[in-house]
Motif scaffolding. Structure first.
Motif, PDB file in Angstrom:
ATOM      1  N   GLU A   1     -33.675 -21.064  -4.229  1.00  8.60           N
ATOM      2  CA  GLU A   1     -32.257 -21.713  -4.057  1.00  8.60           C
ATOM      3  C   GLU A   1     -31.286 -20.507  -4.629  1.00  8.60           C
ATOM      4  OE1 GLU A   1     -28.800 -24.883  -4.596  1.00  8.60           O
ATOM      5  OE2 GLU A   1     -30.756 -25.390  -5.632  1.00  8.60           O
ATOM      6  N   GLU A   2     -31.584 -19.903  -5.812  1.00  7.53           N
ATOM      7  CA  GLU A   2     -30.907 -18.847  -6.566  1.00  7.53           C
ATOM      8  C   GLU A   2     -31.196 -17.573  -5.580  1.00  7.53           C
ATOM      9  OE1 GLU A   2     -30.976 -19.951 -11.157  1.00  7.53           O
ATOM     10  OE2 GLU A   2     -32.816 -18.895 -10.241  1.00  7.53           O
ATOM     11  N   ARG A   3     -32.359 -17.383  -5.030  1.00 10.54           N
ATOM     12  CA  ARG A   3     -32.360 -16.171  -4.230  1.00 10.54           C
ATOM     13  C   ARG A   3     -31.574 -16.122  -3.102  1.00 10.54           C
ATOM     14  NH1 ARG A   3     -35.634 -11.656  -3.978  1.00 10.54           N
ATOM     15  NH2 ARG A   3     -36.960 -12.458  -5.819  1.00 10.54           N
ATOM     16  N   ALA A   4     -31.493 -17.230  -2.475  1.00  9.88           N
ATOM     17  CA  ALA A   4     -30.774 -17.304  -1.069  1.00  9.88           C
ATOM     18  C   ALA A   4     -29.256 -17.055  -1.583  1.00  9.88           C
ATOM     19  CB  ALA A   4     -31.029 -18.957  -0.606  1.00  9.88           C
ATOM     20  N   LEU A   5     -28.871 -17.545  -2.563  1.00  8.92           N
ATOM     21  CA  LEU A   5     -27.317 -17.566  -3.004  1.00  8.92           C
ATOM     22  C   LEU A   5     -27.174 -16.047  -3.519  1.00  8.92           C
ATOM     23  CD1 LEU A   5     -26.770 -20.686  -5.206  1.00  8.92           C
ATOM     24  CD2 LEU A   5     -25.782 -20.111  -3.024  1.00  8.92           C
ATOM     25  N   TRP A   6     -27.932 -15.286  -4.003  1.00  4.64           N
ATOM     26  CA  TRP A   6     -27.816 -13.820  -4.247  1.00  4.64           C
ATOM     27  C   TRP A   6     -27.818 -13.228  -2.921  1.00  4.64           C
ATOM     28  CZ3 TRP A   6     -25.959 -11.799  -8.295  1.00  4.64           C
ATOM     29  CH2 TRP A   6     -26.168 -12.522  -9.740  1.00  4.64           C
ATOM     30  N   GLU A   7     -28.598 -13.426  -2.126  1.00  2.00           N
ATOM     31  CA  GLU A   7     -28.747 -12.954  -0.702  1.00  2.00           C
ATOM     32  C   GLU A   7     -27.235 -13.062   0.219  1.00  2.00           C
ATOM     33  OE1 GLU A   7     -32.396 -14.157   1.004  1.00  2.00           O
ATOM     34  OE2 GLU A   7     -33.567 -12.701   0.057  1.00  2.00           O
ATOM     35  N   GLN A   8     -26.858 -14.303  -0.158  1.00  2.00           N
ATOM     36  CA  GLN A   8     -25.731 -14.702   0.570  1.00  2.00           C
ATOM     37  C   GLN A   8     -24.395 -13.756   0.102  1.00  2.00           C
ATOM     38  OE1 GLN A   8     -24.866 -18.548   0.795  1.00  2.00           O
ATOM     39  NE2 GLN A   8     -22.755 -18.434   1.607  1.00  2.00           N
ATOM     40  N   LEU A   9     -24.444 -13.632  -1.340  1.00  3.61           N
ATOM     41  CA  LEU A   9     -23.502 -12.901  -1.967  1.00  3.61           C
ATOM     42  C   LEU A   9     -23.606 -11.367  -1.565  1.00  3.61           C
ATOM     43  CD1 LEU A   9     -21.057 -12.413  -4.061  1.00  3.61           C
ATOM     44  CD2 LEU A   9     -22.940 -12.490  -5.823  1.00  3.61           C
TER      45      LEU A   9
ATOM     46  N   LYS B   1     -24.616 -10.220   1.255  1.00  8.02           N
ATOM     47  CA  LYS B   1     -23.732  -9.934   2.365  1.00  8.02           C
ATOM     48  C   LYS B   1     -22.398  -9.884   2.684  1.00  8.02           C
ATOM     49  CE  LYS B   1     -28.285 -11.551   4.647  1.00  8.02           C
ATOM     50  NZ  LYS B   1     -28.766 -12.731   5.609  1.00  8.02           N
ATOM     51  N   ALA B   2     -21.984 -10.919   1.976  1.00 12.12           N
ATOM     52  CA  ALA B   2     -20.531 -11.008   1.882  1.00 12.12           C
ATOM     53  C   ALA B   2     -19.824  -9.990   1.040  1.00 12.12           C
ATOM     54  CB  ALA B   2     -20.405 -12.468   1.469  1.00 12.12           C
ATOM     55  N   SER B   3     -20.242  -9.682   0.125  1.00 15.65           N
ATOM     56  CA  SER B   3     -19.451  -8.493  -1.105  1.00 15.65           C
ATOM     57  C   SER B   3     -19.250  -7.269  -0.394  1.00 15.65           C
ATOM     58  CB  SER B   3     -20.342  -8.566  -2.183  1.00 15.65           C
ATOM     59  OG  SER B   3     -19.462  -7.880  -3.302  1.00 15.65           O
TER      60      SER B   3
END
Length: 335
Positions: A317-325, A327-329
């Protein structure tokens, strides 16, 4: 009468041009090596200890050293000598430059050599063949029943380690140390001395604290020297010291550094609340004023150094959130 010449410079291992400080250091080195307490039952060490003390007694005193140097050509060990003309009119004070502070006791009870007594006078009844000490009716203080001139004792220095918290806060401390004293028989022994010392707040590594009258005892009723405590501040697991400032490394999570906030920061005077500005980077420093070392009113600061930490292990879950950040940042740290 002629006796065997003693080369006091050779005994101490110093040049004839040696300074008083060099002579003192040479004697102390030999005294530590050959002291009877450290060499029990060793007559050779005791003899060298006495010999070094006798050499120190002469060379540390400008008058006695001047007369000794007048022996001129008779400088070679093993030669006999006749005292120089007029030596009988010289006046000397015997204040005990050796470890015992006195004639015949400080060197293990054996007194000085025939050479010394012939040139300077005996330690227990004046010069050889004479009825009194040098100086005769002139009233110069010395041995032979006359009163010894008083002399202030030497200062001493010891290292004293304290914790960083103690250095910051100061306050009373109890200090125990071993000191060498001499009994009525002239023999040395160690005894424990306990002192109360007040550590000034904000004291720094290497600073010296003077304890008046706690050094070496004086001679002939003279006042004692002073004792200097050289402060050594022990390493601390959390804080580092640079000049008057305290350095503390504050670890932050990436989101704390990005978003900012308030965190509790330890100091030597208790924890404080510190505001972290948004977007702070590793290596940045924040200041807590007046929480460093130094005298009251002139204390240094505590510098809080930011150290951003990243997690070594990530859950799915943490990895998915970091990957999402990621892409968005739009943040470009290398631009």
């Amino acid at each position: 009468m002629s006796v065997e010449y003693k080369d006091y410079y050779k005994i101490l291992g110093v040049a004839r041009t040696a300074t008083q400080d060099e002579i003192s250091k040479a004697f102390k080195k030999l005294a530590r090596k050959y002291h009877p307490d450290l060499n029990p039952g060793n007559p050779e060490a005791e003899a060298k200890f006495k010999e070094a003390g006798e050499a120190s007694e002469v060379l540390k005193d400008p008058e006695k050293r001047k007369l000794y140097d007048q022996l001129g050509a008779n400088w070679q060990q093993g030669q006999n000598f006749q005292p120089p003309p007029g030596y009988e009119n010289m006046h000397f004070q015997f204040n005990g430059g050796g470890p015992g502070g006195g004639m015949g006791g400080g060197f293990g009870g054996g007194g000085f050599s025939d050479f010394f007594e012939t040139l300077f006078g005996g330690g227990r009844g004046g010069p050889r063949g004479g009825a009194g000490g040098f100086g005769g009716a002139g009233g110069h203080a010395g041995f032979g029943g006359q009163q010894m001139r008083s002399r202030r004792g030497q200062d001493a220095e010891v290292s004293y380690e304290i914790g960083l918290e103690q250095a910051y806060a100061g306050g009373p401390q109890s200090l125990s140390l071993q000191e060498q004293v001499y009994g009525a028989d002239g023999q040395a022994h160690l005894q424990t001395k306990t002192l109360k010392v007040n550590i000034p707040p904000g004291v720094k590594d290497g600073q010296k604290i003077r304890l008046s009258g706690q050094g070496s005892p004086g001679a002939g009723g003279g006042e004692a020297g002073d004792l200097y405590l050289k402060i050594k501040v022990a390493p601390h697991p959390q804080f580092k010291v640079k000049d008057d400032n305290i350095i503390y490394d504050l670890k932050l999570a990436p989101w704390e550094a990005a978003l900012g906030g308030t965190v509790r920061v330890p100091t030597l005077d208790g924890a404080v609340e510190m505001k972290i500005p948004p977007g702070i980077s590793s290596g940045a420093k924040l200041r807590v004023r007046g929480k460093g070392l130094g005298a009251t009113g002139r204390r240094g600061d505590q510098m809080v150094r930011i150290m951003i930490q990243t997690p070594k292990e990530l859950s799915p879950e943490e990895r998915a959130l970091w990957e999402q950040l990621a892409k968005a940042s739009s943040f470009a740290p290398r631009d």
